[in-house]
Design a protein around this motif. Structure first.
Motif, PDB file in Angstrom:
ATOM      1  N   ARG A 117       0.825  -1.204   0.000  1.00  0.00           N
ATOM      2  CA  ARG A 117       0.000   0.000   0.000  1.00  0.00           C
ATOM      3  C   ARG A 117       0.860   1.254   0.000  1.00  0.00           C
ATOM      4  O   ARG A 117       0.501   2.272  -0.597  1.00  0.00           O
ATOM      5  N   LEU A 118       2.007   1.165   0.648  1.00  0.00           N
ATOM      6  CA  LEU A 118       2.898   2.325   0.727  1.00  0.00           C
ATOM      7  C   LEU A 118       3.867   2.385  -0.445  1.00  0.00           C
ATOM      8  O   LEU A 118       4.663   3.325  -0.541  1.00  0.00           O
ATOM      9  N   GLY A 119       3.818   1.389  -1.326  1.00  0.00           N
ATOM     10  CA  GLY A 119       4.615   1.446  -2.541  1.00  0.00           C
ATOM     11  C   GLY A 119       6.027   0.930  -2.430  1.00  0.00           C
ATOM     12  O   GLY A 119       6.875   1.286  -3.246  1.00  0.00           O
ATOM     13  N   PHE A 120       6.327   0.093  -1.463  1.00  0.00           N
ATOM     14  CA  PHE A 120       7.662  -0.489  -1.368  1.00  0.00           C
ATOM     15  C   PHE A 120       7.551  -1.843  -0.679  1.00  0.00           C
ATOM     16  O   PHE A 120       6.482  -2.242  -0.215  1.00  0.00           O
ATOM     17  N   SER A 121       8.660  -2.548  -0.652  1.00  0.00           N
ATOM     18  CA  SER A 121       8.703  -3.841   0.025  1.00  0.00           C
ATOM     19  C   SER A 121       9.949  -3.893   0.896  1.00  0.00           C
ATOM     20  O   SER A 121      10.944  -3.231   0.610  1.00  0.00           O
ATOM     21  N   ASP A 178      12.418  -6.668   3.569  1.00  0.00           N
ATOM     22  CA  ASP A 178      12.669  -8.056   3.953  1.00  0.00           C
ATOM     23  C   ASP A 178      11.837  -8.456   5.164  1.00  0.00           C
ATOM     24  O   ASP A 178      11.402  -9.607   5.281  1.00  0.00           O
ATOM     25  N   SER A 179      11.624  -7.518   6.063  1.00  0.00           N
ATOM     26  CA  SER A 179      10.841  -7.829   7.263  1.00  0.00           C
ATOM     27  C   SER A 179       9.383  -8.104   6.907  1.00  0.00           C
ATOM     28  O   SER A 179       8.803  -9.107   7.340  1.00  0.00           O
ATOM     29  N   SER A 180       8.766  -7.206   6.145  1.00  0.00           N
ATOM     30  CA  SER A 180       7.358  -7.403   5.807  1.00  0.00           C
ATOM     31  C   SER A 180       7.175  -8.667   4.980  1.00  0.00           C
ATOM     32  O   SER A 180       6.164  -9.363   5.113  1.00  0.00           O
ATOM     33  N   TYR A 181       8.131  -8.967   4.104  1.00  0.00           N
ATOM     34  CA  TYR A 181       8.034 -10.168   3.276  1.00  0.00           C
ATOM     35  C   TYR A 181       7.930 -11.414   4.141  1.00  0.00           C
ATOM     36  O   TYR A 181       7.193 -12.357   3.811  1.00  0.00           O
ATOM     37  N   ARG A 182       8.631 -11.427   5.271  1.00  0.00           N
ATOM     38  CA  ARG A 182       8.602 -12.585   6.162  1.00  0.00           C
ATOM     39  C   ARG A 182       7.405 -12.556   7.100  1.00  0.00           C
ATOM     40  O   ARG A 182       6.744 -13.578   7.298  1.00  0.00           O
ATOM     41  N   PHE A 183       7.117 -11.393   7.689  1.00  0.00           N
ATOM     42  CA  PHE A 183       5.992 -11.334   8.626  1.00  0.00           C
ATOM     43  C   PHE A 183       4.660 -11.607   7.925  1.00  0.00           C
ATOM     44  O   PHE A 183       3.742 -12.162   8.534  1.00  0.00           O
ATOM     45  N   GLU A 184       4.528 -11.216   6.658  1.00  0.00           N
ATOM     46  CA  GLU A 184       3.295 -11.480   5.928  1.00  0.00           C
ATOM     47  C   GLU A 184       3.049 -12.969   5.760  1.00  0.00           C
ATOM     48  O   GLU A 184       1.903 -13.414   5.704  1.00  0.00           O
ATOM     49  N   ARG A 185       4.100 -13.749   5.673  1.00  0.00           N
ATOM     50  CA  ARG A 185       3.979 -15.185   5.429  1.00  0.00           C
ATOM     51  C   ARG A 185       4.041 -16.010   6.715  1.00  0.00           C
ATOM     52  O   ARG A 185       3.639 -17.174   6.710  1.00  0.00           O
TER      53      ARG A 185
END
Length: 785
Positions: A348-352, A354-361
């Motif tokens: 939503r904020l337009g970036f990715s 490493d932390s969000s990639y893992r916490f999302e999964r």
């Protein structure tokens, strides 16, 4: 997920080559997208130390070096690097060495013999540009191969993981998989061993325990933020695709890659008051580490202090509380955030990150404190300081539900029989806790497996570890019966073949059409409307195939096709009585010349009767009846309803001039549309005797009003079932002299035949009389009477 094979092999080292390891991972569901070497191929390059340095007698920019390469005698090498100094250690390519771009030979440089070459990163293929010799560490062993010293035989492996395998987003997680797949021992990561010499703590309050079931933090005081990150740690980060930033940040990134647990380091002295984990309040803003200023929304979880948000939980920390060179005290955070709370926020904020990639999964909530301790140990070893006690807030963690696995179900799905001991070994190697009762296993997945929920998940795991390649194909064994093939059933392939033989080509169009098509071509003011159309011009479901055929016709006309024959078989939809109906139909369209251009026949355009002939040929030997009727898409005087056995099955007509003009067609098109159900049931041929005797012909000429349809008279005669009559057909129509105005003369041919004998007049006349009587009742009058 990119990682270093060398790093992986420090945790698990199966006796497999790099290629075999790559294949094994791919076949186990961890697809290896790419595997590359960290350095190009070269040999005979060793660690060397410069002993002496003298100016070249004939060149100002060259130096003559005496170099120790680990052999008995030092070598003389001419070198032009600007950064060469006595005592430094650098790579040296010996005579005979094959570098990426050239081979080293003994040579004379301006009259001085040179027995090798001192190398830069560029010459070894390790960098695109370099300013001088590659400087090696002081503890490098002279004479050691540079490939061994720098671990240049390593490979970078990139995995293309599916979203359910978040447990493999770390080197330790991949090592667990390899250990299970190869039955190799797994080397445990060294346990943290340090003393709690600090006493500073920071209070933590979690106001949304369902979003953050576990939060741990620790204050480390008196750190040296300017400490240099060890070369081994920098190398591992770089080979995993991360650049070195500072010792504190490098440690958190390293633990992220090693254990899969995202961490964040706050500058303790930039925090105010207690730490609070909560959802953002209206109007709050935060500047992230990537310098992006974001307006926080009420569904975004934040880490806040007494002044406001200092980090976007599970995504990225804030700039105002970030560690820097001046940092002396650190508050180290390790937490578990519920995946559903984090998912979608970074996008939503337009970036990715490493932390969000893992916490999302999903992150292993059981290693939250272990990761904190591991990072603490590394910070103390590199930056020094005093570690304080852990502050932990924990509520209800996700529960791993027990899953039942039946051996019988495993056999049925995989088609192979595995012993109970083998099943238990495979599940145990994957970290599963299991109990066995008979042929059933009661399995509890480990904390890091978010994807094990049903029996089929366990069967998949067993198949992966056992090896898909080990599951041999087995002949299919089943009791099979041949389904009946009724002669009256006409397969769609035959229908398509019949259309192709009539010179039509099949087209496939969307079932979603424009509402204007339905209104104009079908007179349908209330079509089936889509709630979420894929395009504005595809907002309703079609009730006729005609719109799609006309659109395909326009596309072909735009590409200068002069003669077009199209057909389509598809579904049409209507809303009736609060429900929806779906009907399969066949529609065809003809445009342009009746036949392809040729010398043997005069050119003419296809008309109503050409398409009528195609339609009749499609239904032959069953006879169709056409009934004059108006259709919104057709010319008022050239439109008919198609009937079969007295039941309406479709329409035939010439396109209305209004739509011809609207669709920019130079000529008019002739179209038809019929129910597919009427086509797939064909008449079964019946065997009859072939007559050896000649047929008898009688002609009947009658006068009728202009408004009387020929089909009405034919139906009347055929309805008599007169004996010996085998065929009735119209062969002449006359208007003119001798025929009253408003009348027309019709001449019918009647064929009579018997298979056993030649007919006599006494047998023929009663049948003809029956036909004449039928014509009379239908309003016809014999000519001449």
């Amino acid at each position: 997920m990119q990682f270093s094979e060398s790093w992986l092999r420090t945790l698990v080292n199966p006796s497999l080559s790099s290629e075999e390891l790559s294949h094994l991972l791919t076949m186990a569901g961890l697809e290896v997208e790419e595997m590359t070497s960290v350095a190009p191929a070269f040999d005979k390059v060793v660690v060397a130390q410069v002993l002496t340095k003298e100016k070249h007698p004939d060149a100002d920019r060259l130096n003559v070096l005496t170099v120790n390469v680990g052999e008995t005698e030092p070598l003389t090498i001419v070198c032009g690097a600007s950064n060469v100094t006595v005592g430094m250690k650098a790579p040296c390519a010996l005579v005979g060495a094959k570098l990426p771009d050239f081979e080293i030979k003994k040579a004379k440089v301006r009259g001085v013999a040179s027995f090798g070459m001192m190398c830069s990163e560029k010459e070894l293929g390790l960098a695109e540009e370099s300013a001088g010799l590659m400087v090696l560490a002081e503890d490098a062993v002279v004479g050691q191969s540079i490939r061994e010293h720098l671990d240049l035989d390593d490979h970078l492996i990139t995995l293309k993981l599916t979203p359910n395998r978040s447990d493999c987003l770390s080197v330790n997680g991949i090592a667990r998989e390899v250990a299970a797949l190869t039955n190799s021992p797994l080397q445990a990561i060294p346990a943290a061993d340090f003393a709690l010499t600090g006493s500073v703590t920071r209070n933590v309050k979690v106001t949304t325990p369902t979003a953050c079931p576990r939060y741990t933090g620790r204050v480390i005081s008196g750190v040296n933020a300017k400490a240099v990150t060890p070369a081994w740690l920098v190398q591992r980060l770089e080979r995993c695709g991360l650049r070195s930033i500072s010792a504190l940040v490098d440690v958190t990134n390293y633990v992220l890659l090693e254990l899969g647990q995202p961490l964040h380091a706050f500058d303790q002295n930039k925090l105010s008051g207690d730490i609070e984990v909560r959802f953002a309040h209206a109007g709050e803003r935060l500047t992230l580490l990537n310098e992006q200023r974001v307006d926080l929304q009420d569904d975004m979880l934040v880490i806040a202090d007494g002044k406001g948000p200092v980090a976007l939980a599970g995504v990225m920390g804030g700039m105002d509380s970030a560690v820097g060179d001046a940092t002396t005290d650190v508050f180290l955070e390790s937490a578990f955030f519920t995946p559903g709370v984090i998912v979608g926020k970074s996008r939503r904020l337009g970036f990715s990150s490493d932390s969000s990639y893992r916490f999302e999964r999903g992150v292993d909530f059981a290693t939250t404190q272990a990761a904190l301790d591991r990072a603490t140990q590394l910070i103390l070893d590199i930056c020094g300081g005093k570690a304080g006690p852990v502050t932990e807030v924990q509520s209800e963690l996700p529960l791993r539900q027990q899953v039942t696995l039946r051996s019988s179900r495993l056999l049925r799905v995989l088609g192979i029989s595995l012993q109970a001991e083998e099943i238990a070994r495979i599940l145990g190697s994957l970290g599963m806790d299991l109990q066995q009762e008979g042929d059933e296993f009661f399995v509890t997945p480990p904390s890091y497996r978010f994807d094990i929920a049903i029996e089929e998940d366990l069967i998949e795991e067993i198949a992966r570890v056992h090896g898909y390649e080990q599951i041999q194909p087995a002949p299919i064994q089943a009791n099979m019966t041949i389904l009946p093939n009724f002669e009256a059933d006409r397969p769609l392939s035959k229908v398509r073949q019949a259309m192709v033989l009539r010179d039509y080509q099949e087209t496939i169009n969307y079932s979603f059409v424009a509402a204007e098509w339905e209104r104009d071509l079908c007179g349908n003011a209330a079509p089936v409307t889509l709630m979420n159309p894929i395009a504005s011009q595809m907002s309703v479901m079609r009730s006729s195939l005609l719109g799609g055929l006309l659109d395909s016709l326009r596309n072909n006309l735009a590409r200068k096709q002069p003669r077009i024959r199209l057909f389509e078989i598809g579904s049409c939809f209507k809303a009736e009585a609060g429900s929806y109906t779906q009907e399969e139909r066949l529609a065809g369209l003809a445009y342009g010349a009746a036949i392809s251009e040729q010398w043997g026949m005069a050119a003419r355009n296809a008309d109503f009767y050409d398409v009528k002939g195609d339609l009749e040929a499609l239904f032959a030997p069953r006879a169709l009846t056409l009934q004059v009727a108006e259709h919104p898409a057709s010319h008022p005087g050239r439109s008919a309803r198609v009937l079969l056995d007295g039941i309406t099955i479709g329409w035939l007509g010439e396109l209305h001039p209004q739509w011809q003009q609207q669709y920019d067609m130079p000529l008019s098109a002739v179209w038809f549309e019929v129910q597919l159900s009427a086509l797939v049931q064909s008449a079964v041929p019946k065997a009859v005797d072939i007559s050896k005797f000649p047929a008898v012909r009688r002609d009947i000429a009658v006068l009728v009003d202009e408004g009387v349809a020929v089909q009405t008279l034919l139906d009347a005669m055929n309805g008599q079932n007169a004996p010996y009559v085998t065929d009735t057909a119209l062969f002449d129509v006359y208007r003119g002299q001798g025929v009253d105005a408003g009348k027309k003369s019709l001449a019918f041919r009647v064929l009579l035949k018997d298979t056993q004998k030649t007919l006599t007049d006494n047998e023929i006349e009663p049948s003809i009389a029956m036909l004449v009587e039928a014509l009379h009742k239908a309003g016809a009058k014999l000519r001449g009477k």
